[in-house]
Design a protein around this motif. Sequence first.
Motif, PDB file in Angstrom:
ATOM      1  N   PRO A  44       0.701  -1.077   0.006  1.00  0.00           N
ATOM      2  CA  PRO A  44      -0.054   0.162  -0.042  1.00  0.00           C
ATOM      3  C   PRO A  44       0.917   1.119   0.138  1.00  0.00           C
ATOM      4  O   PRO A  44       0.553   2.294  -0.684  1.00  0.00           O
ATOM      5  N   GLU A  45       2.079   1.168   0.744  1.00  0.00           N
ATOM      6  CA  GLU A  45       2.897   2.451   0.813  1.00  0.00           C
ATOM      7  C   GLU A  45       3.444   2.823  -0.751  1.00  0.00           C
ATOM      8  O   GLU A  45       3.730   3.854  -1.187  1.00  0.00           O
ATOM      9  N   GLU A  46       3.798   1.787  -1.200  1.00  0.00           N
ATOM     10  CA  GLU A  46       4.424   1.630  -2.642  1.00  0.00           C
ATOM     11  C   GLU A  46       3.372   2.324  -3.616  1.00  0.00           C
ATOM     12  O   GLU A  46       3.400   3.075  -4.573  1.00  0.00           O
ATOM     13  N   PRO A  79      -9.735  -8.362  -8.809  1.00  0.00           N
ATOM     14  CA  PRO A  79      -9.969  -8.080  -7.296  1.00  0.00           C
ATOM     15  C   PRO A  79      -8.621  -7.903  -6.677  1.00  0.00           C
ATOM     16  O   PRO A  79      -7.826  -7.985  -7.380  1.00  0.00           O
ATOM     17  N   THR A  80      -8.583  -7.724  -5.352  1.00  0.00           N
ATOM     18  CA  THR A  80      -7.147  -7.416  -4.563  1.00  0.00           C
ATOM     19  C   THR A  80      -6.246  -8.714  -4.640  1.00  0.00           C
ATOM     20  O   THR A  80      -5.294  -8.393  -4.737  1.00  0.00           O
ATOM     21  N   SER A 136      -5.801  -1.588  -3.895  1.00  0.00           N
ATOM     22  CA  SER A 136      -6.734  -0.977  -4.742  1.00  0.00           C
ATOM     23  C   SER A 136      -5.998   0.245  -5.627  1.00  0.00           C
ATOM     24  O   SER A 136      -5.155   0.946  -5.044  1.00  0.00           O
ATOM     25  N   GLY A 137      -6.417   0.392  -6.765  1.00  0.00           N
ATOM     26  CA  GLY A 137      -5.869   1.374  -7.534  1.00  0.00           C
ATOM     27  C   GLY A 137      -5.606   0.777  -9.047  1.00  0.00           C
ATOM     28  O   GLY A 137      -5.827  -0.328  -9.363  1.00  0.00           O
TER      29      GLY A 137
END
Length: 163
Positions: A44-46, A79-80, A136-137
Amino acid sequence: MAGKRAIRWIWGRRGALLVSAAWVLAGVGSAAAAEPGPLVLITPEEAELPALSPVASVEDLTEGPEIRILSPEPDSTQPTQFTVRIEFHEGPSGAPPDLVSLKVTYMKAWGIANTSRLRGYVEDNGISVPDVIFPSGKHTVLIYIEDEADKASTRHLTVNVKK
């Protein structure tokens, strides 16, 4: 040429001599070396980092091995957690792919090397990850590989991950 797979000498554009050790010692060609459970390829940080500069986004190279993305479908919504399956085949030169040259880069900030995270999932003819996790993204990774004739190919894979 057996030594070519063991140690790869590359003369960089800036004149620097780089050495990359063989992945055979790190489990290349053996999915059994993969960690159990899903692989977090992008943290998520990346994902929060800014996109790589458009200057770095160029058309794919096609002189080297053919890169076939079997799963997920490029530009698809996933999906994730999903499956990644990529195959490498002989390209125009007729030389086989050189897995030692494989690089996978997440196209954020300065370019984030993800190759080491995938080592246990590299097989003789590609990459197979049954369960990979992306936040997500919208995410783009660049796949780079050379053949044994030193011809390179790249392929961008963009995936939209739903929340």
